[in-house]
Design a protein around this motif. Structure first.
Motif, PDB file in Angstrom:
ATOM      1  N   LEU A   3       5.139  -2.542  40.361  1.00 42.83           N
ATOM      2  CA  LEU A   3       5.323  -3.872  39.774  1.00 42.83           C
ATOM      3  C   LEU A   3       6.089  -3.773  38.465  1.00 42.83           C
ATOM      4  O   LEU A   3       6.264  -2.682  37.902  1.00 42.83           O
ATOM      5  CB  LEU A   3       3.974  -4.561  39.580  1.00 42.83           C
ATOM      6  N   LEU A   4       6.537  -4.939  37.995  1.00 43.54           N
ATOM      7  CA  LEU A   4       7.224  -5.040  36.711  1.00 43.54           C
ATOM      8  C   LEU A   4       6.318  -5.800  35.758  1.00 43.54           C
ATOM      9  O   LEU A   4       5.750  -6.831  36.118  1.00 43.54           O
ATOM     10  CB  LEU A   4       8.545  -5.785  36.890  1.00 43.54           C
ATOM     11  N   HIS A   5       6.154  -5.284  34.554  1.00 47.87           N
ATOM     12  CA  HIS A   5       5.289  -5.902  33.549  1.00 47.87           C
ATOM     13  C   HIS A   5       6.154  -6.373  32.378  1.00 47.87           C
ATOM     14  O   HIS A   5       6.901  -5.589  31.777  1.00 47.87           O
ATOM     15  CB  HIS A   5       4.250  -4.866  33.074  1.00 47.87           C
ATOM     16  N   THR A   6       6.052  -7.668  32.081  1.00 49.86           N
ATOM     17  CA  THR A   6       6.790  -8.241  30.956  1.00 49.86           C
ATOM     18  C   THR A   6       5.922  -9.285  30.265  1.00 49.86           C
ATOM     19  O   THR A   6       4.860  -9.669  30.769  1.00 49.86           O
ATOM     20  CB  THR A   6       8.124  -8.859  31.427  1.00 49.86           C
ATOM     21  N   SER A   7       6.347  -9.746  29.120  1.00 45.48           N
ATOM     22  CA  SER A   7       5.596 -10.778  28.390  1.00 45.48           C
ATOM     23  C   SER A   7       6.475 -11.347  27.278  1.00 45.48           C
ATOM     24  O   SER A   7       7.534 -10.809  26.962  1.00 45.48           O
ATOM     25  CB  SER A   7       4.314 -10.201  27.771  1.00 45.48           C
ATOM     26  N   GLY A  23       0.075  -8.836  26.733  1.00 43.66           N
ATOM     27  CA  GLY A  23       1.159  -9.550  26.075  1.00 43.66           C
ATOM     28  C   GLY A  23       0.691 -10.035  24.715  1.00 43.66           C
ATOM     29  O   GLY A  23      -0.498 -10.161  24.474  1.00 43.66           O
ATOM     30  N   ASP A  24       1.636 -10.305  23.837  1.00 43.71           N
ATOM     31  CA  ASP A  24       1.430 -10.879  22.502  1.00 43.71           C
ATOM     32  C   ASP A  24       2.256 -10.126  21.465  1.00 43.71           C
ATOM     33  O   ASP A  24       2.936 -10.738  20.661  1.00 43.71           O
ATOM     34  CB  ASP A  24      -0.040 -10.885  22.072  1.00 43.71           C
ATOM     35  N   SER A  74      -3.250   0.953  29.274  1.00 44.14           N
ATOM     36  CA  SER A  74      -3.092  -0.353  28.609  1.00 44.14           C
ATOM     37  C   SER A  74      -1.815  -0.359  27.791  1.00 44.14           C
ATOM     38  O   SER A  74      -1.661   0.452  26.867  1.00 44.14           O
ATOM     39  CB  SER A  74      -4.285  -0.643  27.692  1.00 44.14           C
ATOM     40  N   ARG A  75      -0.904  -1.281  28.122  1.00 44.10           N
ATOM     41  CA  ARG A  75       0.385  -1.310  27.424  1.00 44.10           C
ATOM     42  C   ARG A  75       0.832  -2.728  27.111  1.00 44.10           C
ATOM     43  O   ARG A  75       0.544  -3.680  27.838  1.00 44.10           O
ATOM     44  CB  ARG A  75       1.466  -0.658  28.304  1.00 44.10           C
ATOM     45  N   TYR A  76       1.572  -2.833  25.999  1.00 42.33           N
ATOM     46  CA  TYR A  76       2.376  -4.016  25.685  1.00 42.33           C
ATOM     47  C   TYR A  76       3.822  -3.644  25.984  1.00 42.33           C
ATOM     48  O   TYR A  76       4.325  -2.641  25.470  1.00 42.33           O
ATOM     49  CB  TYR A  76       2.262  -4.386  24.211  1.00 42.33           C
ATOM     50  N   LEU A 109       8.472  -3.031  31.517  1.00 41.31           N
ATOM     51  CA  LEU A 109       7.850  -1.809  32.011  1.00 41.31           C
ATOM     52  C   LEU A 109       7.809  -1.814  33.539  1.00 41.31           C
ATOM     53  O   LEU A 109       7.326  -2.770  34.150  1.00 41.31           O
ATOM     54  CB  LEU A 109       6.427  -1.679  31.471  1.00 41.31           C
ATOM     55  N   LEU A 110       8.321  -0.753  34.128  1.00 39.14           N
ATOM     56  CA  LEU A 110       8.162  -0.532  35.556  1.00 39.14           C
ATOM     57  C   LEU A 110       6.875   0.268  35.735  1.00 39.14           C
ATOM     58  O   LEU A 110       6.729   1.358  35.171  1.00 39.14           O
ATOM     59  CB  LEU A 110       9.353   0.231  36.124  1.00 39.14           C
ATOM     60  N   VAL A 111       5.941  -0.289  36.496  1.00 34.36           N
ATOM     61  CA  VAL A 111       4.610   0.300  36.631  1.00 34.36           C
ATOM     62  C   VAL A 111       4.381   0.723  38.077  1.00 34.36           C
ATOM     63  O   VAL A 111       4.454  -0.098  38.989  1.00 34.36           O
ATOM     64  CB  VAL A 111       3.517  -0.704  36.213  1.00 34.36           C
TER      65      VAL A 111
END
Length: 377
Positions: free
Chosen positions: A6-10, A194-195, A206-208, A226-228
């Motif tokens: 998955l892709l993680h963004t915020s 996110g934040d 755990s990542r931002y 982030l590519l997770v």
């Protein structure tokens, strides 16, 4: 064993106004920000990530324009079959009912609005535990519920939350802070946060990701996501940071001293390839001592080169100007101007005066020097 990419963004903050910049720069930054979703979609497609997690603050305010909303939805719809999973953040909280009603009304099938802290199976063998910001100020750690949620054995457990993290002793009031141990206590394979607008690693799970399009000098560089890769329940995630930002923010420090070639010094500090300059926002924080002539060179260089960049500014709060007798000679050798210049120079160097008064006198002398020199040219 289930695996998932998955892709993680915020913190996309679509609709951000960038009021601290001139009109031309604001327009460029707003356009780049609105294009963020398309760039994220391209990364997801290229990397084979079937899901994009947006950990809050998709919008900059609770009242974005209809244009911003509809264009965001269109960009996500165009990326089908990528699935978008979105929680409200503190800037676009769930209390903004008209915003989320508009999103729901026009959302395509591949856009999922997660408005309640309820487990969602986003893929076979993968459960998402979303924690939306139901209002701007929660008054409590909203992720606590994750600890007690049961999911099928062998399922990936993925947390999605928006907020700050900080260590507090048990007797301290950290009610609104997400516990730093949440990934462990909730048995999460990954906690997508996110934040914070810069990339930050809280722990292995755990990542931002930081905002995908940087928006301030506090977080230099280009925006990223982030590519997770989640190889299986209980297995450590594999993470890769991918740049997606169009603009490169740089906060440069320039140490000055009398006798230096100001132009050469700045050129050395600037990015080496002028072809990159249109996509750069640079703040030069100058400090140290310079002569009055060097100070003029500094201001002129910034003025002349600024149009080549998206933004180039000078913070000269740390600069002190060393005024010399020869500087006064260039203003006037006699007469009223000479008398005024000598008085200002004396005041700027008078240690008996308050610092503010000395600074005012020095600034006045700088303006007088610059005005005379420009008139001569």
């Amino acid at each position: 064993m289930t695996s998932l990419r998955l892709l993680h963004t915020s913190d996309l903050h679509l609709g951000k106004r960038f009021g601290q910049f001139d009109e031309e720069t604001r327009a460029a930054l707003q356009q780049a920000r609105q294009g963020t979703l398309a760039r994220l979609a391209q990364v997801a497609t290229t990397e084979g990530a079937g899901h994009v997690l947006i950990a809050g603050d998709l919008f900059d305010t609770e009242t974005p324009s209809a244009r911003v909303i509809r264009q965001a939805l269109a960009a996500m719809a165009a990326a089908d079959p990528v699935q978008w999973w979105i929680i409200p953040g503190n800037h676009d909280s769930g209390a903004a009912e008209p915003l989320w009603a508009e999103m729901e009304r026009h959302a395509p099938e591949n856009v999922h609005l997660l408005m309640q802290p309820t487990p969602v199976e986003i893929a076979p063998g993968a459960t998402l535990l979303p924690t939306p910001c139901e209002r701007r100020f929660a008054g409590q750690d909203r992720t606590t519920w994750m600890d007690s949620v049961e999911t099928p054995e062998g399922h990936l457990r993925i947390g999605l939350a928006h907020g700050a993290v900080l260590d507090f002793d048990r007797d301290q009031n950290g009610a609104e802070i997400i516990a730093t141990t949440r990934a462990s206590s909730a048995r999460l394979d990954y906690l997508a946060l996110g934040d914070w607008h810069g990339d930050f690693t809280l722990n292995a799970r755990s990542r931002y990701p930081g905002t995908p399009e940087r928006d301030r000098f506090k977080h230099p560089g280009r925006g990223s996501c982030l590519l997770v890769d989640l190889p299986g329940a209980g297995q450590p995630p594999q993470l890769r940071q991918i740049e997606v930002g169009q603009y490169h923010w740089q906060d440069l420090t320039l140490d000055l001293a009398p006798g230096q070639d100001i132009g050469a010094l700045i050129r050395e500090a600037l990015p080496g390839n002028p072809q990159d300059w249109p996509n750069c926002l640079i703040r030069i924080r100058a400090r140290g001592w310079v002569t009055a002539d060097q100070h003029m060179q500094l201001l002129r260089f910034i003025e002349e080169q600024a149009p080549a960049f998206c933004h180039l500014s000078l913070d000269e709060e740390g600069v002190r100007i060393e005024h010399r007798t020869e500087d006064l000679d260039q203003i006037a050798t006699s007469g009223a101007l000479r008398v005024a210049a000598e008085a200002l120079m004396a005041e700027s160097q008078n240690s008996a005066l308050a610092e503010e008064a000395r600074d005012v006198a020095a600034a006045a002398l700088n303006r007088l020097y610059a005005a005379v020199r420009e008139a001569e040219e």
